[in-house]
Every structure is written in C-alpha cells, then in structure tokens.
Design an enzyme around this catalytic site. Structure first.
Site, mmCIF file in Angstrom:
data_model
loop_
_atom_site.group_PDB
_atom_site.id
_atom_site.type_symbol
_atom_site.label_atom_id
_atom_site.label_comp_id
_atom_site.label_asym_id
_atom_site.label_seq_id
_atom_site.Cartn_x
_atom_site.Cartn_y
_atom_site.Cartn_z
ATOM 1 N N GLN A 221 0.802 -1.220 0.000
ATOM 2 C CA GLN A 221 0.000 0.000 0.000
ATOM 3 C C GLN A 221 0.839 1.275 0.000
ATOM 4 O O GLN A 221 0.297 2.368 -0.123
ATOM 5 C CB GLN A 221 -0.949 -0.006 1.204
ATOM 6 C CG GLN A 221 -1.955 -1.137 1.147
ATOM 7 C CD GLN A 221 -2.927 -1.149 2.302
ATOM 8 O OE1 GLN A 221 -3.123 -2.185 2.922
ATOM 9 N NE2 GLN A 221 -3.550 -0.021 2.621
ATOM 10 N N ARG A 367 -9.334 -0.832 7.528
ATOM 11 C CA ARG A 367 -10.168 0.351 7.283
ATOM 12 C C ARG A 367 -10.429 1.124 8.563
ATOM 13 O O ARG A 367 -11.558 1.225 9.039
ATOM 14 C CB ARG A 367 -11.498 -0.074 6.688
ATOM 15 C CG ARG A 367 -11.399 -0.553 5.271
ATOM 16 C CD ARG A 367 -12.750 -0.474 4.633
ATOM 17 N NE ARG A 367 -12.754 -1.025 3.306
ATOM 18 C CZ ARG A 367 -13.827 -1.060 2.544
ATOM 19 N NH1 ARG A 367 -14.966 -0.605 2.971
ATOM 20 N NH2 ARG A 367 -13.775 -1.560 1.331
ATOM 21 N N CYS A 368 -9.359 1.697 9.100
ATOM 22 C CA CYS A 368 -9.443 2.225 10.461
ATOM 23 C C CYS A 368 -9.213 3.718 10.585
ATOM 24 O O CYS A 368 -9.460 4.287 11.628
ATOM 25 C CB CYS A 368 -8.394 1.538 11.298
ATOM 26 S SG CYS A 368 -6.751 1.921 10.676
ATOM 27 N N GLU A 739 -12.786 4.247 4.300
ATOM 28 C CA GLU A 739 -12.832 3.640 5.628
ATOM 29 C C GLU A 739 -14.125 3.919 6.374
ATOM 30 O O GLU A 739 -14.441 3.230 7.349
ATOM 31 C CB GLU A 739 -11.634 4.138 6.440
ATOM 32 C CG GLU A 739 -10.334 3.667 5.806
ATOM 33 C CD GLU A 739 -9.104 4.077 6.584
ATOM 34 O OE1 GLU A 739 -9.071 5.224 7.052
ATOM 35 O OE2 GLU A 739 -8.199 3.254 6.725
HETATM 36 N N1 MCN Z 1 -14.047 8.210 -4.168
HETATM 37 C C1 MCN Z 1 -14.871 9.027 -4.920
HETATM 38 N N2 MCN Z 1 -15.326 10.194 -4.386
HETATM 39 C C2 MCN Z 1 -15.000 10.570 -3.122
HETATM 40 C C3 MCN Z 1 -14.177 9.734 -2.338
HETATM 41 C C4 MCN Z 1 -13.701 8.567 -2.906
HETATM 42 O O1 MCN Z 1 -15.197 8.684 -6.048
HETATM 43 N N3 MCN Z 1 -15.436 11.717 -2.615
HETATM 44 C C5 MCN Z 1 -13.501 6.971 -4.740
HETATM 45 C C6 MCN Z 1 -12.002 7.111 -4.956
HETATM 46 O O2 MCN Z 1 -11.688 7.732 -6.138
HETATM 47 C C7 MCN Z 1 -11.513 5.692 -4.852
HETATM 48 C C8 MCN Z 1 -12.436 5.106 -3.789
HETATM 49 O O3 MCN Z 1 -13.616 5.912 -3.810
HETATM 50 O O4 MCN Z 1 -11.660 5.026 -6.081
HETATM 51 C C9 MCN Z 1 -11.824 5.151 -2.373
HETATM 52 O O5 MCN Z 1 -11.235 6.393 -2.191
HETATM 53 P P1 MCN Z 1 -10.639 6.943 -0.805
HETATM 54 O O6 MCN Z 1 -11.732 7.147 0.155
HETATM 55 O O7 MCN Z 1 -9.780 8.084 -1.148
HETATM 56 O O8 MCN Z 1 -9.757 5.747 -0.223
HETATM 57 P P2 MCN Z 1 -8.400 5.147 -0.812
HETATM 58 O O9 MCN Z 1 -8.493 5.045 -2.261
HETATM 59 O O10 MCN Z 1 -7.239 5.817 -0.199
HETATM 60 O O11 MCN Z 1 -8.505 3.666 -0.280
HETATM 61 C C10 MCN Z 1 -8.072 3.318 1.010
HETATM 62 C C11 MCN Z 1 -9.193 2.791 1.856
HETATM 63 C C12 MCN Z 1 -8.580 2.062 2.995
HETATM 64 S S1 MCN Z 1 -7.540 2.917 3.994
HETATM 65 C C13 MCN Z 1 -8.761 0.722 3.169
HETATM 66 S S2 MCN Z 1 -8.043 0.016 4.519
HETATM 67 C C14 MCN Z 1 -9.543 -0.019 2.210
HETATM 68 C C15 MCN Z 1 -10.513 0.791 1.469
HETATM 69 O O12 MCN Z 1 -10.027 1.939 1.062
HETATM 70 N N4 MCN Z 1 -9.001 -1.077 1.583
HETATM 71 C C16 MCN Z 1 -9.671 -1.607 0.500
HETATM 72 N N5 MCN Z 1 -11.311 0.146 0.596
HETATM 73 C C17 MCN Z 1 -10.873 -0.997 0.003
HETATM 74 N N6 MCN Z 1 -11.537 -1.544 -1.038
HETATM 75 C C18 MCN Z 1 -11.040 -2.632 -1.657
HETATM 76 N N7 MCN Z 1 -11.725 -3.151 -2.694
HETATM 77 N N8 MCN Z 1 -9.869 -3.210 -1.264
HETATM 78 C C19 MCN Z 1 -9.180 -2.734 -0.210
HETATM 79 O O13 MCN Z 1 -8.037 -3.289 0.151
HETATM 80 CU CU1 CUM Z 2 -6.251 1.650 8.655
HETATM 81 S S1 CUM Z 2 -6.465 0.326 7.249
HETATM 82 MO MO1 CUM Z 2 -6.396 1.479 5.600
HETATM 83 O O1 CUM Z 2 -5.700 2.792 6.360
HETATM 84 O O2 CUM Z 2 -5.151 0.920 4.750
#
Ligand code: MCN
Ligand code: CUM
Length: 785
Positions: A221, A367-368, A739
């Site tokens: 990650q 997801r914390c 998360e």
């Molecule tokens: N998104 C969007 N509009 C927003 C916010 C988000 O369209 N306002 C979309 C983003 O473009 C992205 C998705 O939603 O495609 C998630 O975006 P975001 O909230 O920014 O999170 P991350 O991409 O940084 O993903 C990390 C988060 C975490 S920390 C964990 S843990 C987790 C999670 O996402 N692990 C996952 N969701 C997961 N989903 C899958 N399928 N697999 C994991 O390992």
């Molecule tokens: Cu805390 S689990 Mo996600 O932040 O990768």
C-alpha cells in the site's frame, strides 16, 4: 459518459476500467509471477508465545535434496539484518534469535527449488525452546510480576510500550463533569480483529549480482515508503531498488507494514543471487501480520440540560510483542483523540498507554483511519448509553449535541479542525430512509409480544487524508503525494501517481479527475501507479488518503496543464490568456464563444513545429507534489435494525441504512461499492470476527474455520443515501470515504443489539456479539471469551 447534474464528462458512475481484466481472470497477482531461475522460501514459526531459544539445528533441513539455504537470526546478524526498524520507531526481530515473543513469530527461513520442498524442510529444523510464562492480557501485562517481554531493549523494565499520551484538557473536563446532571461510565473493549485480504502477503525479491539492482514484486500500500525503508536497511541507493505492485487482491491496511518475510526474501535473494518468492498461507496471514484494534477502554460521558458536555477516556492499547503500528509519528495513538466525535462538547480528556504482550505485532489496519474506528465505536457506544440513562431518544440526544453547521470550521476539544458539515441534515436523511418513527412503533408492538427488535444509531466524523506536512510525517517522511501528467501528441494522457489501488478503483476514478479537469475522455487517460520506477514519490494508500491527497494532486496537475494550454490557446487564437474562458475540454474567447481551441487542438500545437509563446517549452506535461492544508472530515449517519432470537440469542441484521457525506463524489457507483464492502466488514466485526488467545498465548483463530468473515447471507440489502457537503480546501471539494463504513457501522449494530435487549436490562455486550456472548448477557452473566 453519463451526465451528473451539470457535469457532462468526468465525474459520474463510470464502470470500472480495471474490471474488464478482473472478470476475465486476467489480473496479475503476486502468485501469478514466475521469474526464470526463481526459488521459493518458507518460514518456520514459533509454536510458543514466549520461549527462550537454546539452539537451532538446521543440518537435517539443509540435507534435504532441493534445499538451497536455511537462514536463521545468526546468518542475518552477519548481514546486520537480524532486527529491523518498525514504522513506529520500535525495533522488531526479523528472525528470532534469543527468544520468541509470540506464537507464529518468524524463527527460520528455508529456500528451496519449490514451495513443497521448502515447506517439508521446515519440519526438519530442530529448535530447542525453553517455554517462558506468556502474557496475552494487556491489563495483566502491566502487573509488577508480569514476565518481561522486551528484554532486548536497553533500560526496558516493564511491558509499557510507550509513555502515557494525552489529548484534551483534564481540568476543564473535571469541571464539565462536576457541573453535569447525568454521568455514565462504561468499560468497553474493541477486540483484536484482522483485515484478512483475499490475497495474503508475500514478495518476490530479485537481486541482480551483476548490476546490484534489486527488483521487488510486492503487493503493497506504500511502495515508495517501503523502498526508502529497504534502502536504509540494506544500505542500497533508492534508485537501485524498484518495487512493483501489479494487481493487489485486497489490502485493508494489512499491506502497509514491512514484514520480516519481506526482509528474509530480500536477504535470501542477495545471498543466493536468484529471485526468491515468498507467499504466506492463510494461517500465517491471520496469526502473524498486522492485526486491527485491541483497545481496552474506560470512559465516562456526561450531559447537562439534555446536551452532551464532557467525555473522559482512558485506554490501554495492546501492541503485541513489537510496536509496528502504522500511524503518523507524532500520534502514538493515531487519530484516536477524534473521540469527541460529532458533538459540540464543553471539554474532553483522553489518555492512552500502550503495552507489549505476547501476541503478534502490527495494528491499525482494517479500514481504520488510524484508530478512528476505536474512537467512533467508543463515543457512539457512550452516547447510546447516556441516552438510555437519560431516557431520551438516542437521535434526539445527538441532534441536541451536534456541532452546528454555522460552527464550521470547528475546533474540537482535542485539537482537530473539522472542515465542513451539516450533521442535522444527514441524520434527518437517514431517519427518512429508515422510517424512524415507524420503526420505533414496530419495536414497541414487538416488545409487547416478547420479540427482541433493536434499532441502533451511529453518527461518525472521521479525519482522513493524512496529512499536512506541518502536522505529520511517517518515519520522518512528509505525508505528501505526487502526480505527473503527460498529455501525448495524440491527445491521450498518462497520469502517474504515488497512491496505489488494492481494489478501490483508482484506474477509473483518477482518470475521471483528469477527464473532469481537462476534458480528455476517461478512457483516454491511463493511470500508472504501483511501480516506484514509473511514479512520483509519495506515501501511498491508507487512511482513505488517496482522494484527499493524490486526488488533489491529480486535480492540481491537471489545472497546471490547463494553464499551459491556455497560454498556447491564446497564441493560437491571437488573443491574451486572460481573455479566454474555460469550458470542459476547450478554451474560448470570452466575448465570442464560437472561437476557441479544444484541448486536442492545443496538444497538437504543443508538440508541432509551430511557434509557442515566448519562453515556453514544448509538450504538454506537468508535475506536482501536493501538501494538504488540512485533513478532510467525512461523516455519516447509520441506522441498524436487528432482531435477536430470544431462544438462541442469534442476531440478524435486518436493515442497515447508511447516509455518507464524503463531499463531492467522483464516482458515486464506486463510492457505493466502497460503502457496501465496509458495511459488510462492520457486520463481521460486530457479530463474528475476533482474534483471541488462550492463557498460554495460543492463537485460537488461525483459519477461516475459526475466524469468521461475513458473507452475503449475513448482510441485509444495504440502504444507502447521500448528502454532499463539499470540502472547502480540497480542489475538487472531495473527502475520503474508503474507511467510513467500517468505522461507522460496528457501533450502530452493537447499539441495536443493546437496544433489543433493553427489556432484559442488558446495558453492555462486547464485540463480537456472537450467540454465546449475547446469550450470556441475556442471562445476566459475564461474556465467554
Ligand atoms: N471516491 C470518490 N469520491 C469521493 C471519495 C472517494 O469517487 N469523494 C472513490 C475514490 O476515487 C476511490 C475510492 O472511492 O476510487 C476510495 O477512495 P478513498 O476514500 O480516497 O480511499 P483510498 O483510495 O485511499 O482507499 C483506502 C481505503 C482504505 S484505507 C482501506 S483500509 C480499504 C478501502 O479503502 N481497503 C480496501 N477500501 C478498500 N476496497 C477494496 N476493494 N480493497 C481494499 O483493500
Ligand atoms: Cu487503517 S487500514 Mo487502511 O488505512 O489501509
């Protein structure tokens, strides 16, 4: 491209580009990779939670045909690799030398021509263990006569992993409690659970002795940060290390830490000079890699005149044998102190101390949002308990205590600055979808018939998008992210990112951001990530930070390209840049919209032999590093409806309503998918998932037979709603969301279970609410483990 409001291109429910590959079975995961000459590694793990190692005899294993090498701590010592730094500035044994400190700890690594021989050879390694008393209960670890776990650390005399850390203000909190008219106290445990991604962790290390180049294939990650760690540990220049992630079968935080297996694979390849592949099995994943939670919490909450006024929290954080939690350096308990939640409190005070136990290290995964899960669980359970004590509806208590829309930006009593929100509105939308009044009516009727129906509420606020360099770093690295955008002469573009998808759909959503900002169709934008040689530096994907940080970087880099395009367009249209206006994909003359140049015309010009504005370089590229000014603060209102079987104590989640506000949604379909997945996880955590240990430190949940994860059968049809309160400081107005559903859902479900059990006078059950635990609570007994 589907239109969303006034947006003809870019944002909207575009189907995921990556799925064409996945649904055809064409994904490229770690175990799909086979390099020429590759050998295989397997790891011998400790059967004891705490034991002295008197000797390790590897001769029989080495004699097995097909075995190339057996590595122990002694061998690593000669390379200076016996211990490695963790991301929390602790140290962790790569292979146990003097003693083992948790069941499943890495003791030796075998390298052989195939994985079967490597595994067979593990049986032939003879380790002479001398068992020591183990401690797995974090409270007992603080007893004076508790066995000392970290005797490797100079001056370490007890099992405290860090000094007590505090936030908020004790004195004003005492005052709030002194003035309160209602006070409620609870002991609440957020048990240890596990992210359990479908694809376990692993690495292929490929060291080339001729060139000194180290190629690492590793679903990860935070590839850039890992590369920096390896560069330090192995003494190699960063440009001699390349990490490639390819497709990742889920991360959920499990793929943030650096694991001993990675370092062993690297050491193995450097010594052997051939590629070494290591992939852990399911039990290894569950028993030894980054767990989640394990917070033992004590809390008091108080109210005055029908409004919540104060919160006091005292936590013991169980880190296991080594503190390898992932969180910004200045935050030893992560963002836990966002525990004051969505409420306009008078005061709050939080204390956290961390301890070592004979359990697997890691933590903060699943997801914390860096401990916000524990914080939200605690405050939402406490608010529910307070409402019960005050005999008022839990939604009314929340509504009376919420931070008001006019109070944003709002500074919490523990120092966070919430950016934007309309909590009352979001709560009301959830009540409407649920038909809240009718549900309460139905519950009353059922209660009269002896049926146990419960309605549970949770309203969470998260802080995601770590983070501003003035406030946070990990291992001294600023939490910024880069983006590099190249528009090619054909008008197609490549955007390279430091974030890395594990299933969140980044190949689609980041293309949509470029599409939105530049007017190039998303299918013409290639998203490149997960390869440190082909992407700019940045800290990666976790803490829902991709959209808040990398998403902003992509928006800003697109705008930079757009600005350059404007100057070129002005020259083409024989006017000044300031006389041009932008509509999606085109600069046009303000006074005469029919005269303009599309992004494609401009790109052609940028690469052509025609002249460009004075001093301008050719091409249409830009690069940025984005430093977020603040976290983004998504929030949501969740309502769970459960039925508890009075005969078997089995809990069924009958309905689940989730209204999330993550600001502007880039792809609402992907956001809904993220929410569905996270809610399913919440059902699992609330009802069935837990990693437990017996007194001797044996892990009791080392397989999917004993670690239950939810299926569609346990999940209702989730009922989603949305409100959109843009983030004021994010260039797109977006907040993170990945998360949120996992953070917000467990308290809603547990609150619903407690609500269902009101006729029996039950006021607390710890997770997971298994039939055995709920049954014990119904009988007025303490819960079984
Ligand atoms: N998104 C969007 N509009 C927003 C916010 C988000 O369209 N306002 C979309 C983003 O473009 C992205 C998705 O939603 O495609 C998630 O975006 P975001 O909230 O920014 O999170 P991350 O991409 O940084 O993903 C990390 C988060 C975490 S920390 C964990 S843990 C987790 C999670 O996402 N692990 C996952 N969701 C997961 N989903 C899958 N399928 N697999 C994991 O390992
Ligand atoms: Cu805390 S689990 Mo996600 O932040 O990768």
């Amino acid at each position: 491209m589907t239109a969303v409001g006034d947006r003809p291109i870019g944002f909207g429910p575009l189907k995921r580009k990556e799925d064409a590959r996945f649904i055809r079975g064409k994904g490229n995961y770690l175990d799909d990779i086979r390099l020429p000459g590759m050998v295989h590694m397997a790891i011998l793990r400790s059967p004891f939670a705490h034991a002295k190692i008197n000797s390790i005899d590897t001769s029989a294993a080495l004699a097995l045909p097909g075995v190339a090498a057996v590595i122990t701590a002694k061998d690593l010592e000669t390379l200076g690799l016996a211990w490695m730094p963790t991301i929390s500035y602790d140290t962790q044994a790569v292979l146990a030398g003097d003693k083992v400190r948790f069941q499943g700890q890495e003791v030796a690594a075998v390298i052989a021509i195939d994985e079967y021989i490597a595994r067979d050879a593990l049986q032939l390694i003879d380790v002479d263990y001398e068992p020591l008393p183990a401690v797995v209960n974090a409270r007992k670890a603080l007893d004076e006569d508790a066995p000392l776990i970290r005797d490797d650390k100079d001056g370490q005399l007890d099992n405290l992993a860090s000094p007590t850390w505090e936030a908020g203000d004790e004195e004003s909190t005492d005052k709030a409690f002194a003035e309160a008219d209602t006070i409620v106290s609870r002991d609440i445990i957020y048990p240890r659970c596990h992210p359990a991604p479908l694809e376990t962790c692993g690495m292929i290390a490929d060291f080339n002795p001729e060139t000194g180049q180290l190629d690492l294939y590793n679903g990860n990650q935070a590839p850039h940060a890992h590369r920096t760690v390896y560069a330090h540990v192995a003494g190699l220049a960063e440009h001699m290390i390349r990490i490639k992630c390819n497709d990742i079968g889920g991360g959920f935080g499990n793929k943030v830490p650096v694991y001993p297996g990675y370092v062993c694979a690297i050491a193995g390849s450097i010594v052997a000079g051939v590629p070494v592949k290591w992939i852990e099995d399911r039990s290894e994943n569950l028993m030894s890699t980054g767990f989640a939670r394990d917070y033992i919490m004590k809390s008091d909450i108080c109210a005055k005149d029908g409004k919540i006024t104060g919160l006091r929290v005292d936590v013991i954080a169980d880190h296991g044998a080594f503190d390898s939690t992932a969180q910004p350096t200045k935050f030893p308990a992560g963002f836990f102190h966002i525990v004051c939640g969505s409420y306009d409190l008078q005061a709050s005070h939080v204390k956290v101390k961390a301890v070592y136990t004979n359990k697997a290290p890691g933590g903060v995964a699943y997801r914390c949002s860096f401990r916000i899960t524990e914080a939200v669980y605690l405050v939402e359970r406490m608010v529910e308990a307070l409402a019960l004590e005050m005999h008022i509806d839990p939604i009314d208590l929340r509504m009376q205590s919420f931070i008001g829309t006019e109070q944003f930006p709002y500074e919490t009593t523990t120092g966070w600055t919430y950016d934007s929100g309309d909590y009352h509105k979001t709560m009301r939308v959830a009540m409407d979808i649920a038909g809240y009044e009718d549900l309460r009516q139905e519950q009353e009727e059922k209660r009269a018939r002896g049926e146990l129906m419960g309605i549970g509420i949770s309203f969470f606020t998260e802080g995601v998008g770590a983070g501003p360099r003035k406030h946070m770093d990990i291992l001294g690295l600023a939490m910024n992210d880069g983006a590099d955008l190249r528009v090619h002469p054909s008008g197609k573009a490549v955007v390279s990112l430091s974030a890395q998808t594990q299933g969140q759909g980044h190949e689609t959503t980041f293309a949509q951001i470029v599409a939105e900002e530049l007017g190039i169709p998303p299918e013409d934008v290639e998203v490149r990530h997960g390869d440190t040689d082909k992407s700019p530096y940045g800290l990666g994907t976790y803490g829902s930070r991709s959209t808040p940080v990398s998403g902003a970087a992509v928006a800003v880099v697109s705008r930079k390209v757009r600005d350059k395009a404007r100057a070129i367009a002005a020259q083409m249209l024989e006017t000044r840049p300031e006389d041009l206006a932008w509509e999606k994909g085109r600069w046009y003359v303000k006074g005469d919209p029919s005269v303009g140049a599309t992004i494609f015309d401009i790109t052609e010009r940028a690469y052509s032999g025609d002249s460009l504005p004075e001093g301008m370089e050719g091409g249409l590229d830009a690069q940025v590093i984005y430093d977020p000014p603040n976290l983004t603060y998504p929030y949501g209102a969740y309502i769970a409806v459960v039925d508890v079987d009075p005969e078997t104590a089995h809990v069924t989640v009958r309905r689940f309503i989730a209204v999330d506000d993550c600001g502007v949604r880039i792809n609402p379909m992907i956001v809904d998918g993220q929410i569905h997945g996270g809610l399913a996880e919440g059902v699992g955590i609330a009802l069935m998932e837990v990693i437990t240990f017996d007194e001797e430190g044996n892990c009791l949940n080392g397989s999917f037979m004993d670690y239950l994860i939810p299926t569609a059968l346990e999940c209702p049809d989730f009922e989603l709603g949305a409100t959109v309160t843009p983030c004021p400081h994010h260039p797109l107005g977006a907040k993170g969301v990945g998360e949120s559903p996992n953070v917000g859902s467990p308290p809603a479900i547990v609150n619903a279970v407690i609500d269902a059990l009101q006729p029996l006078g039950v006021n607390h059950v710890d997770m997971p609410c298994t039939p055995a635990r709920v049954w014990a609570a119904m009988q007025g007994n303490a819960a079984p483990p």
